[in-house]
Write a protein that holds these residues in place. Structure first.
Motif, PDB file in Angstrom:
ATOM      1  N   HIS A  13     -57.071  73.842  -8.063  1.00  0.00           N
ATOM      2  CA  HIS A  13     -56.975  72.439  -8.615  1.00  0.00           C
ATOM      3  C   HIS A  13     -56.237  72.056  -9.436  1.00  0.00           C
ATOM      4  O   HIS A  13     -56.170  72.718 -10.502  1.00  0.00           O
ATOM      5  CB  HIS A  13     -58.545  71.827  -9.033  1.00  0.00           C
ATOM      6  N   ILE A  24     -69.989  65.341  -8.036  1.00  0.00           N
ATOM      7  CA  ILE A  24     -68.610  64.704  -8.347  1.00  0.00           C
ATOM      8  C   ILE A  24     -69.198  63.078  -8.513  1.00  0.00           C
ATOM      9  O   ILE A  24     -69.718  62.795  -7.662  1.00  0.00           O
ATOM     10  CB  ILE A  24     -68.019  64.975  -7.401  1.00  0.00           C
ATOM     11  N   ALA A  37     -67.546  59.454 -10.255  1.00  0.00           N
ATOM     12  CA  ALA A  37     -66.440  58.418 -10.766  1.00  0.00           C
ATOM     13  C   ALA A  37     -67.102  56.887 -10.735  1.00  0.00           C
ATOM     14  O   ALA A  37     -68.102  56.623 -10.308  1.00  0.00           O
ATOM     15  CB  ALA A  37     -65.336  58.549  -9.677  1.00  0.00           C
ATOM     16  N   GLU A  45     -63.644  56.533  -5.375  1.00  0.00           N
ATOM     17  CA  GLU A  45     -63.040  57.348  -6.138  1.00  0.00           C
ATOM     18  C   GLU A  45     -63.530  58.656  -5.991  1.00  0.00           C
ATOM     19  O   GLU A  45     -62.949  59.781  -6.070  1.00  0.00           O
ATOM     20  CB  GLU A  45     -62.983  56.728  -7.604  1.00  0.00           C
ATOM     21  N   LYS A  77     -62.063  62.433  -4.946  1.00  0.00           N
ATOM     22  CA  LYS A  77     -62.166  63.435  -5.559  1.00  0.00           C
ATOM     23  C   LYS A  77     -62.731  64.826  -5.007  1.00  0.00           C
ATOM     24  O   LYS A  77     -62.098  65.854  -4.971  1.00  0.00           O
ATOM     25  CB  LYS A  77     -62.781  63.505  -6.661  1.00  0.00           C
ATOM     26  N   ARG A 136     -60.255  65.886  -2.252  1.00  0.00           N
ATOM     27  CA  ARG A 136     -58.871  66.508  -2.735  1.00  0.00           C
ATOM     28  C   ARG A 136     -59.236  68.001  -3.152  1.00  0.00           C
ATOM     29  O   ARG A 136     -58.585  69.007  -2.931  1.00  0.00           O
ATOM     30  CB  ARG A 136     -58.471  65.961  -4.092  1.00  0.00           C
ATOM     31  N   THR A 147     -65.346  67.773 -13.640  1.00  0.00           N
ATOM     32  CA  THR A 147     -66.473  67.319 -13.106  1.00  0.00           C
ATOM     33  C   THR A 147     -67.469  67.286 -14.137  1.00  0.00           C
ATOM     34  O   THR A 147     -68.467  66.584 -14.484  1.00  0.00           O
ATOM     35  CB  THR A 147     -67.077  68.169 -11.967  1.00  0.00           C
ATOM     36  N   ASP A 149     -66.560  64.453 -16.644  1.00  0.00           N
ATOM     37  CA  ASP A 149     -67.098  63.201 -15.748  1.00  0.00           C
ATOM     38  C   ASP A 149     -68.665  62.940 -16.007  1.00  0.00           C
ATOM     39  O   ASP A 149     -69.146  61.835 -16.212  1.00  0.00           O
ATOM     40  CB  ASP A 149     -66.720  62.957 -14.517  1.00  0.00           C
TER      41      ASP A 149
END
Length: 445
Positions: A27, A282, A284, A289, A293, A296, A402, A405
């Motif tokens: 990543h 995960i 956001a 969004e 993530k 990706r 993560t 976040d």
């Protein structure tokens, strides 16, 4: 549904730098060498501490799990990571309040080493240590300790029961006030308050005493994650925190009720056993969004690694000779993780999945809850008030993203709902978890 709870939930940060996802090291926002980069790992622990997590947890294997060199060459966490108790000592010096939990195997260690290491961590940290009691997972570990294959399941758990009792006895070698440090009389400790273990059992023979004072917490917090029948028996007898991988709410509620009942049958207070299912997240500000993530991240995983990961959790059996678009073949019962194998089979049968379908689920990480902070908090609240969990072992697919976040988005939402602390009120891991300090074992005299 059960009545709403008045207690607050517990959060454990599962740190597996650079992340739980096998391609996390690729990543763009991770340090690829985070597994052996103390500055990175310490920064993760400090993020969790600022968010008032109860503890950080370091898992461990003592042998590589994949036979394929091609697969091994494409992953980081099983190839390049610190020994966890060594790392805990460094984290203890770099943090002040957060609990510090690490894995140590009962199959491939000796009790004296484990007792001394975790007692030392508890002293160094001022009472923040926890031991995750495991029986180890795979043949790769066995081959590093003079064996050709992993010990059978029953033997592993029989040894683990005795192993824990020896470690607990060693921690109680000295009474709490044994050390006088009397320079005038020249008496360092009161010999009447020293109690050697003199253990001789089926698997172990250990004289004792341990050559360090009783830990500040009396005993480090005991963590266990066994989900088999033998694992549940062990956990309900000794564990104070239980990690589980259950993802279905009804199944989690059943497990929660059962493990508390088993603890009570052992004469324990069920409230002194905290059940923390795994929660991979995960998040956001918007759902789109968060899903971006995840996409990706999952795009980074090579297909051969996903297949090897599925094979590993099925017990290490090679699936490469079976047609990807065919059903999961009947495999022998795993000598590694009975529960994981059983859960994957149940999922495959329930949803009529091919091997390719299962690989895609592993690759696309359907075990991760992806959404807004409110959606994540809704899930947590439903499980907590529904008596499926006392909190969560929060898993971070890639670090620090993560984790940051979760700390910045989900924790404030949990606090707004009155579910999680705003500050630490104690100094030890037992304080954070609401656990009593255990008395010495009376059988030592």
């Amino acid at each position: 549904m059960s009545s709403r709870r008045t207690d607050q939930l517990h959060l454990n940060a599962f740190l597996k730098p650079p992340g739980e996802y096998l391609a996390a090291w690729r990543h763009p926002d991770t340090a690829a060498d985070a597994g052996v980069n103390i500055r990175e790992v310490l920064s993760f622990a400090r993020i969790a501490e600022r968010a008032t997590f109860d503890a950080v947890f370091l898992a461990d294997l003592v042998g590589v799990p994949f036979a394929s060199q091609d697969v091994l060459s494409r992953v980081s966490v099983v190839n390049d990571s610190f020994e966890p108790t060594t790392l805990l000592a460094a984290l203890a010096a770099g943090t002040s309040r957060i609990g510090l939990i690490a894995t140590a195997s009962t199959s491939y260690n000796e009790p004296y080493h484990v007792a001394r290491s975790f007692a030392s961590i508890d002293h160094i940290s001022g009472g923040r240590a926890g031991w995750n009691v495991v029986t180890s997972l795979n043949d790769g570990e066995a081959r590093n300790f003079g064996l050709d294959a992993h010990l059978d399941h029953a033997t592993r758990y029989d040894r683990a029961e005795e192993f824990y009792d020896v470690v607990a006895g060693l921690w109680d070698s000295f009474e709490d006030d044994a050390f006088r440090h009397d320079k005038t009389s020249g008496v360092y400790f009161d010999p009447a308050k020293l109690h050697a273990l003199h253990h001789e059992g089926k698997h172990l023979k250990v004289a004792g005493p341990l050559n360090i004072a009783r830990p500040p917490q009396g005993r480090p917090v005991i963590v266990q994650a066994g989900a088999s029948e033998a694992g549940r028996n062990l956990a309900s007898r000794i564990a104070e925190v239980i990690f589980s991988g259950i993802r279905d709410l009804t199944e989690a509620q059943e497990f929660y009720a059962e493990i508390k009942e088993r603890a009570a049958a052992h004469g324990r207070d069920p409230d002194h056993l905290k059940v923390l299912p795994a929660l991979s997240v995960i998040t956001a500000p918007t759902e789109s969004e968060a899903r971006d993530k995840l996409a990706r991240l999952t795009d980074l995983l090579p297909p051969q690694v996903a297949l090897a990961d599925l094979s590993y959790w099925l017990g290490g059996f090679d699936l490469s000779d079976h047609p990807l678009d065919g059903p999961l073949p009947d495999l022998p019962v795993s000598n590694q993780s009975h529960t994981a194998q059983r859960q994957i089979y149940a999922e495959a049968r329930r949803d009529n999945l091919t091997i390719r379908d299962l690989v895609q689920r592993f690759a696309h990480d359907d075990r991760t809850i992806t959404g807004t902070p409110q959606q994540i908090a809704d899930h947590i609240e439903e499980w907590f008030h529904g008596r499926a969990a006392d909190g969560f072992n929060v898993v971070f697919p890639y670090l620090p993203g993560t984790l940051s976040d979760f700390a910045e988005l989900v924790v404030p939402e949990l606090r707004r709902r009155g579910l999680f602390r705003t500050h630490y009120t104690g100094t030890t891991l037992r304080d954070h978890l609401g656990l009593p300090r255990p008395a010495r074992l009376s059988r030592l005299g």
